[in-house]
Structure formats: structure tokens, C-alpha cells
Write a protein that holds these residues in place. Structure first.
Motif, PDB file in Angstrom:
ATOM      1  N   HIS A 154      20.130 -79.937 -10.058  1.00 26.35           N
ATOM      2  CA  HIS A 154      20.166 -78.917 -11.248  1.00 26.35           C
ATOM      3  C   HIS A 154      19.547 -77.559 -10.601  1.00 26.35           C
ATOM      4  O   HIS A 154      18.866 -77.747  -9.652  1.00 26.35           O
ATOM      5  CB  HIS A 154      19.435 -79.394 -12.471  1.00 26.35           C
ATOM      6  CG  HIS A 154      18.024 -79.445 -12.252  1.00 26.35           C
ATOM      7  ND1 HIS A 154      17.123 -78.334 -12.393  1.00 26.35           N
ATOM      8  CD2 HIS A 154      17.171 -80.533 -12.217  1.00 26.35           C
ATOM      9  CE1 HIS A 154      15.941 -78.571 -12.234  1.00 26.35           C
ATOM     10  NE2 HIS A 154      15.876 -79.838 -12.182  1.00 26.35           N
ATOM     11  N   SER A 218      23.805 -78.604 -18.211  1.00 34.36           N
ATOM     12  CA  SER A 218      22.408 -78.616 -18.553  1.00 34.36           C
ATOM     13  C   SER A 218      22.587 -77.478 -19.681  1.00 34.36           C
ATOM     14  O   SER A 218      21.675 -77.453 -20.599  1.00 34.36           O
ATOM     15  CB  SER A 218      21.582 -78.235 -17.424  1.00 34.36           C
ATOM     16  OG  SER A 218      21.870 -79.531 -16.583  1.00 34.36           O
ATOM     17  N   TYR A 221      23.649 -78.081 -23.038  1.00 33.84           N
ATOM     18  CA  TYR A 221      22.782 -78.994 -23.717  1.00 33.84           C
ATOM     19  C   TYR A 221      21.635 -78.645 -24.185  1.00 33.84           C
ATOM     20  O   TYR A 221      21.230 -78.866 -25.240  1.00 33.84           O
ATOM     21  CB  TYR A 221      22.104 -80.285 -22.676  1.00 33.84           C
ATOM     22  CG  TYR A 221      21.323 -81.356 -23.189  1.00 33.84           C
ATOM     23  CD1 TYR A 221      21.982 -82.434 -23.657  1.00 33.84           C
ATOM     24  CD2 TYR A 221      20.074 -81.153 -23.509  1.00 33.84           C
ATOM     25  CE1 TYR A 221      21.050 -83.741 -24.396  1.00 33.84           C
ATOM     26  CE2 TYR A 221      19.204 -82.231 -23.839  1.00 33.84           C
ATOM     27  CZ  TYR A 221      19.854 -83.507 -24.555  1.00 33.84           C
ATOM     28  OH  TYR A 221      19.229 -84.453 -25.096  1.00 33.84           O
ATOM     29  N   ARG A 222      20.982 -77.786 -23.574  1.00 30.66           N
ATOM     30  CA  ARG A 222      19.752 -77.069 -24.169  1.00 30.66           C
ATOM     31  C   ARG A 222      20.240 -76.245 -25.329  1.00 30.66           C
ATOM     32  O   ARG A 222      19.505 -75.903 -26.291  1.00 30.66           O
ATOM     33  CB  ARG A 222      18.921 -76.309 -23.029  1.00 30.66           C
ATOM     34  CG  ARG A 222      17.618 -75.413 -23.544  1.00 30.66           C
ATOM     35  CD  ARG A 222      16.971 -74.582 -22.434  1.00 30.66           C
ATOM     36  NE  ARG A 222      15.924 -74.019 -23.143  1.00 30.66           N
ATOM     37  CZ  ARG A 222      14.690 -74.183 -23.039  1.00 30.66           C
ATOM     38  NH1 ARG A 222      14.198 -75.241 -22.216  1.00 30.66           N
ATOM     39  NH2 ARG A 222      13.696 -73.280 -23.406  1.00 30.66           N
ATOM     40  N   ALA A 380      17.871 -74.737 -18.513  1.00 36.55           N
ATOM     41  CA  ALA A 380      17.379 -76.127 -19.085  1.00 36.55           C
ATOM     42  C   ALA A 380      16.155 -76.540 -18.173  1.00 36.55           C
ATOM     43  O   ALA A 380      16.314 -76.455 -16.943  1.00 36.55           O
ATOM     44  CB  ALA A 380      18.441 -77.230 -19.068  1.00 36.55           C
ATOM     45  N   GLU A 384      15.774 -81.747 -19.904  1.00 38.97           N
ATOM     46  CA  GLU A 384      16.898 -81.611 -20.635  1.00 38.97           C
ATOM     47  C   GLU A 384      18.283 -81.737 -19.386  1.00 38.97           C
ATOM     48  O   GLU A 384      19.123 -82.286 -19.799  1.00 38.97           O
ATOM     49  CB  GLU A 384      17.096 -80.165 -21.119  1.00 38.97           C
ATOM     50  CG  GLU A 384      16.004 -80.138 -22.208  1.00 38.97           C
ATOM     51  CD  GLU A 384      15.641 -78.510 -22.606  1.00 38.97           C
ATOM     52  OE1 GLU A 384      15.313 -78.293 -23.816  1.00 38.97           O
ATOM     53  OE2 GLU A 384      15.698 -77.704 -21.721  1.00 38.97           O
ATOM     54  N   SER A 385      17.970 -81.196 -18.314  1.00 35.36           N
ATOM     55  CA  SER A 385      18.954 -81.573 -17.235  1.00 35.36           C
ATOM     56  C   SER A 385      19.039 -82.800 -16.981  1.00 35.36           C
ATOM     57  O   SER A 385      20.430 -83.265 -16.740  1.00 35.36           O
ATOM     58  CB  SER A 385      18.552 -80.964 -16.049  1.00 35.36           C
ATOM     59  OG  SER A 385      18.463 -79.149 -16.135  1.00 35.36           O
ATOM     60  N   TRP A 386      18.186 -83.781 -16.902  1.00 31.41           N
ATOM     61  CA  TRP A 386      17.935 -85.218 -16.554  1.00 31.41           C
ATOM     62  C   TRP A 386      18.893 -85.887 -17.758  1.00 31.41           C
ATOM     63  O   TRP A 386      19.765 -86.794 -17.650  1.00 31.41           O
ATOM     64  CB  TRP A 386      16.501 -85.783 -16.571  1.00 31.41           C
ATOM     65  CG  TRP A 386      16.681 -87.111 -16.194  1.00 31.41           C
ATOM     66  CD1 TRP A 386      16.889 -88.312 -16.964  1.00 31.41           C
ATOM     67  CD2 TRP A 386      16.689 -87.450 -14.810  1.00 31.41           C
ATOM     68  NE1 TRP A 386      17.087 -89.511 -15.947  1.00 31.41           N
ATOM     69  CE2 TRP A 386      16.499 -88.928 -14.716  1.00 31.41           C
ATOM     70  CE3 TRP A 386      16.221 -86.859 -13.510  1.00 31.41           C
ATOM     71  CZ2 TRP A 386      16.511 -89.664 -13.587  1.00 31.41           C
ATOM     72  CZ3 TRP A 386      15.864 -87.759 -12.175  1.00 31.41           C
ATOM     73  CH2 TRP A 386      16.154 -89.133 -12.436  1.00 31.41           C
ATOM     74  N   ALA A 388      21.143 -84.417 -19.836  1.00 28.91           N
ATOM     75  CA  ALA A 388      22.813 -84.081 -19.757  1.00 28.91           C
ATOM     76  C   ALA A 388      23.358 -84.627 -18.470  1.00 28.91           C
ATOM     77  O   ALA A 388      24.581 -85.203 -18.604  1.00 28.91           O
ATOM     78  CB  ALA A 388      22.644 -82.418 -19.490  1.00 28.91           C
ATOM     79  N   ASN A 389      22.720 -84.896 -17.351  1.00 32.38           N
ATOM     80  CA  ASN A 389      23.216 -85.786 -16.432  1.00 32.38           C
ATOM     81  C   ASN A 389      23.324 -87.298 -16.592  1.00 32.38           C
ATOM     82  O   ASN A 389      24.206 -87.766 -16.062  1.00 32.38           O
ATOM     83  CB  ASN A 389      22.352 -85.415 -14.872  1.00 32.38           C
ATOM     84  CG  ASN A 389      23.161 -86.145 -13.803  1.00 32.38           C
ATOM     85  OD1 ASN A 389      23.954 -85.854 -13.282  1.00 32.38           O
ATOM     86  ND2 ASN A 389      22.236 -87.282 -13.224  1.00 32.38           N
TER      87      ASN A 389
END
Length: 458
Positions: A154, A218, A221-222, A380, A384-386, A388-389
Motif C-alpha cells: 500500500h 484502500s 474503504y476508508r 488509508a 484500513e489498508s490491511w 481492504a486487502n
């Protein structure tokens, strides 16, 4: 930028490529890291090359160069990644046309932070904010990742030495977007990242599919799901601008997965069809061919409230009389007035970009008298990135890859995105010799193949 020992460098890169393609990832630690690699760059001595041209007439094919560059020194908490594939984002377009300002100003500012950060302040900028590949080496202090790990990156680069970022890393005073505000980005054969940018590569995806969600997934998502954004709930009506694009296609999926009701705004019948393939039922095609043809500006400096009203009536026609609880904003100047008008009383306009212009105008009466909120959302944090992934890895959110270019044609890929000729995301092969490599979980892939390929060829 010629580097001595070119034959040796090519041999080492070939050895790395062959080990990854064959699945012999245990061999990665024993292969010498090349002293140089190829990356897509912009040059500091060319920042004036488009002076006098309109944004649309600025051509990334002229400013993006495939250069051989030295491999950067590996610092504490960092990792070198062999990049199999990357993708194009709007920030690469902005970098390539030197708008809203040349990114070398970001690199100079970063370079003043510390002797280690000084590495980034160079007369060239290796760009790109997405990557899927394999860890080559890790620096001192890295214990969660090792050479041979298959990863995606990310794009949050953060120092976390100030207190500001320890509740939400996006608020850190030294937060930057990797490959845009830092050097050594992902549109290259090797990339330098902080170890806390790394996440496991989804096993059912190819390298190019895994590379394309990172930044936009990401961000969506955020912006839409997280408490730091709109905090979407079941039943919310979500107006999504550019709903088939690189960012909007993920917002559409999150709305559908989260029990919300997306109202997808697009600009062609083909894009409307893509939204319906994702499962959306309420679609507004605002192109002139459909008869809608919304024109929110009647002149360069004047908006048309009558068009806002006509647009709001169309939304209520589709939703059974309801206005949007959330407006997912990113076009900016062109649409922001309509977005503020269209949101319901007490509703939320959440914005993460301004691809049509940064100076927004809206009628504040619709905001203050109807108790609406505007929320700024930028990329993000790691958590949040985690998450989303993780949703990608579980097959609950899917890549929206439409087309793939070789690294040598990155300029053309960026031009396509610049002129909005694309759908979903545009991928770039870096070390991957061909498409379709890197799948480790064929069973999960088979279950979702139609969704994975929904945007291919669009």
C-alpha cells in the motif's frame, strides 16, 4: 543514467524473475541484489516542458522515461521488493504533467528530514504507487517479512515519530504517498518501501490483478466504510460519481457488500453496463446520448442550480423519493456543487480527490441549513489498508483490471487514464514476463473468475 556492469545487472534481474516465475522463492535470499534496475521516471530538468499547454494537451508519453537507475540503499525498517506488476493511478498522471506542482518539491522537502530521507531528493523521480511482487531484502529491525515473501504494497509512507499519527497514521505530520511524494516507486523492476507498507499478496490473483487494487481499494474503504470516513451502514443510499472507474468501481462493491444502495453515476452506456455487472441496479448515465446530459456549469464561472435540481429529481425517481445519505466525491470542481445539493438533510459528502479541479464552489445554504457534513478523506492507514486487502484475499472484493501494458508503454497507459479512456484500473507488467502468472489458489480463483474478469477488455 547508464550504469556500469549492465550485463551483470540484467543477469541478476533475470535470475530473480526466473526464481519467482518457477516458484523457487527460497532462492531469492541467495541471489545478489542488482546495483541498478529499470524504472519509469520524470526528470527535474523537464518540469517546464508543458508550459503554456492546457492540462489535456500535456502528454505523459513525453515526460515519462524508462531509465536505468541505481538501486537505493536499504535503511532500517525498509524492504526492497522485486516488482512483478504495478498499475496507473491519477497521481502518476499528475506527476507526469507536473500538476498541480512538480513532485520534485515533495522530494526536496522529504530530503531535508534526515540523512536517510536525503536519498529521495534526486534529479529524477521513480514513480508509481501500486506494486505486487516478492521481497528481496529487508533492512535492520524488520522481523515480519523475509526474502521470498509474496506481497503487495500500500502507498502510505509514514515516519510516526510525532504524536499526531498514533491514533490515525494518516494524521502524522510526516505522512506521504509513496511513489508520488517519495521516490523509488512501483512502476519499476525494484521498489523501496517501508516494511509497514507490505501486505500478503492475495493467492488467487495474478501479479497484475493483485497490483491494481492497492491505492484505490484502500482509499475507497476508508472513504466509505471506515469510521474515519462516511461510516456507511446497511440501507444507506450512496451516490457514487465515476462508479465504473478506478476508485468508483471499488466504492460500488463496498456499497453492495455492506448492504447499502449505490446510485452509480457514469458517463456512457458501456460504463453503465459495467456497474450493472457488479450488481448495481440504480444507474445514472449522465452522457448527452442518453438524454440526461447534465451540465452543472452554464459557463466557466457560473453553475446552474436548475441542473442540480434536475439531477436530484432523477436520483429520487430511482430511489423511490429518497436523497443520498452519502455522496462519494472525487471529481471535485465539476460536480461538487451538485453533490452538496443532492445529499439528504443531515447527509455526508466525503471527498478524496479533485480530478476535474481543486477549487470547489457550492451554495452553502444547502449545507448549513440542512445540517450536512463535508468530510475530507485521504488514502488509508495501515489497518484500513490491511482490512481492504483482506477482503480482496477472501474473494469478497474483486480487482477491476481492464487492460495491461508492458513497462515500456507506461506513458501510453498514463495517457489513457489522463484522457479517461479506461475503465476500472490499468495495469503494468514490470518483471512479470507475461500476463496470468502468480496464481497460487486455483480453487478460490475458479469460484470468482467471472467477477475477477468483469472489467477485462472494457
Amino acid at each position: 543514467m547508464a550504469i556500469s556492469g549492465k550485463a551483470g545487472v540484467m543477469s541478476q534481474l533475470k535470475e530473480i524473475q526466473e526464481a519467482i516465475v518457477s516458484g523457487d522463492l527460497g532462492a531469492i535470499a541467495s541471489i545478489e541484489v542488482p546495483q541498478s534496475y529499470r524504472g519509469m521516471t520524470v526528470h527535474a530538468d523537464e518540469v517546464a516542458m508543458f508550459d503554456g499547454l492546457s492540462s489535456r494537451d500535456k502528454d505523459p508519453r513525453r515526460s515519462l522515461h524508462l531509465d536505468e537507475v541505481p538501486t537505493p540503499e536499504l535503511g532500517p525498517g525498509e524492504a526492497l521488493v522485486a516488482v512483478m506488476a504495478s498499475a496507473i493511478n491519477y497521481n502518476t498522471v499528475w506527476t507526469s504533467i507536473f500538476e498541480p506542482l512538480p513532485t520534485f518539491k515533495f522530494l526536496r522537502r522529504y530530503g531535508k528530514l534526515s540523512p536517510l530521507a536525503k536519498r529521495h531528493d534526486l534529479p529524477y523521480h521513480v514513480v508509481g504507487s501500486d506494486a505486487a511482487g516478492v521481497v528481496l531484502r529487508t533492512g535492520p529491525g524488520v522481523h515480519s517479512w523475509k526474502p521470498g515473501d509474496e506481497v503487495v504494497a500500500h502507498c502510505l509512507n509514514v515516519e510516526l515519530e510525532a504524536p499526531d499519527g498514533h491514533n490515525d497514521t494518516m494524521l502524522d505530520t510526516e505522512q506521504r504517498i509513496w511513489g508520488f511524494e517519495t521516490n523509488f516507486g512501483g512502476l519499476a523492476e525494484i521498489a523501496l518501501v517501508k516494511a509497514n507498507q507490505l501486505m500478503p499478496k492475495p493467492a488467487h490473483l495474478t501479479w497484475e490483478e493483485a497490483a491494481c487494487p492497492g491505492l484505490v481499494n484502500s482509499t475507497a474503504y476508508r472513504q466509505l466504510v471506515s469510521r474515519n470516513g462516511a461510516d456507511m451502514k446497511q440501507g444507506d443510499i450512496v451516490l457514487i460519481w465515476g462508479a465504473s472507474g478506478g476508485l468508483g468501481s471499488y466504492a460500488t462493491q463496498y456499497a453492495l457488500n455492506g448492504g447499502a444502495i449505490p446510485v452509480c453515476v457514469v458517463s456512457s452506456p458501456r460504463k453503465a453496463e459495467l456497474c450493472r455487472k457488479l450488481g448495481a441496479e440504480l444507474v445514472i448515465d449522465r452522457s448527452a446520448e442518453t438524454g440526461e446530459g447534465y451540465r452543472f456549469w452554464s459557463g466557466e464561472h457560473t453553475q446552474d442550480p436548475g441542473e442540480w435540481q434536475r439531477f436530484g429529481a432523477k436520483i429520487r425517481e430511482l430511489t423511490g423519493g429518497e436523497d443520498p445519505d452519502i455522496v462519494f466525491e472525487h471529481p471535485g470542481r465539476e460536480t461538487f456543487g451538485a453533490s452538496v445539493y443532492a445529499a439528504r438533510r443531515g447527509g455526508t459528502i466525503v471527498t478524496c480527490a479533485s480530478t476535474s479541479g481543486y477549487l470547489h464552489q457550492f451554495d452553502n445554504r444547502y449545507l448549513w441549513m440542512n445540517l450536512k457534513r463535508i468530510i475530507g478523506s485521504h488514502f488509508a492507514n495501515y489497518r484500513e489498508s490491511w482490512e481492504a486487502n483482506r477482503l480482496i484475499a477472501k474473494g469478497l472484493i474483486h480487482p477491476t483490471l481492464s487492460r495491461i501494458y508492458p513497462l515500456e508503454e507506461t506513458g501510453q497507459a498514463a495517457l489513457d487514464v489522463h484522457h479517461n479512456r479506461h475503465q476500472g484500473k490499468v495495469g503494468v507488467l514490470c518483471l512479470a514476463p507475461e500476463e496470468g502468472l502468480g496464481v497460487r489458489d486455483e480453487r478460490l480463483r475458479a469460484r470468482h473468475l467471472d467477477r475477477i474478469n468483469a472489467f477485462r477488455g472494457a
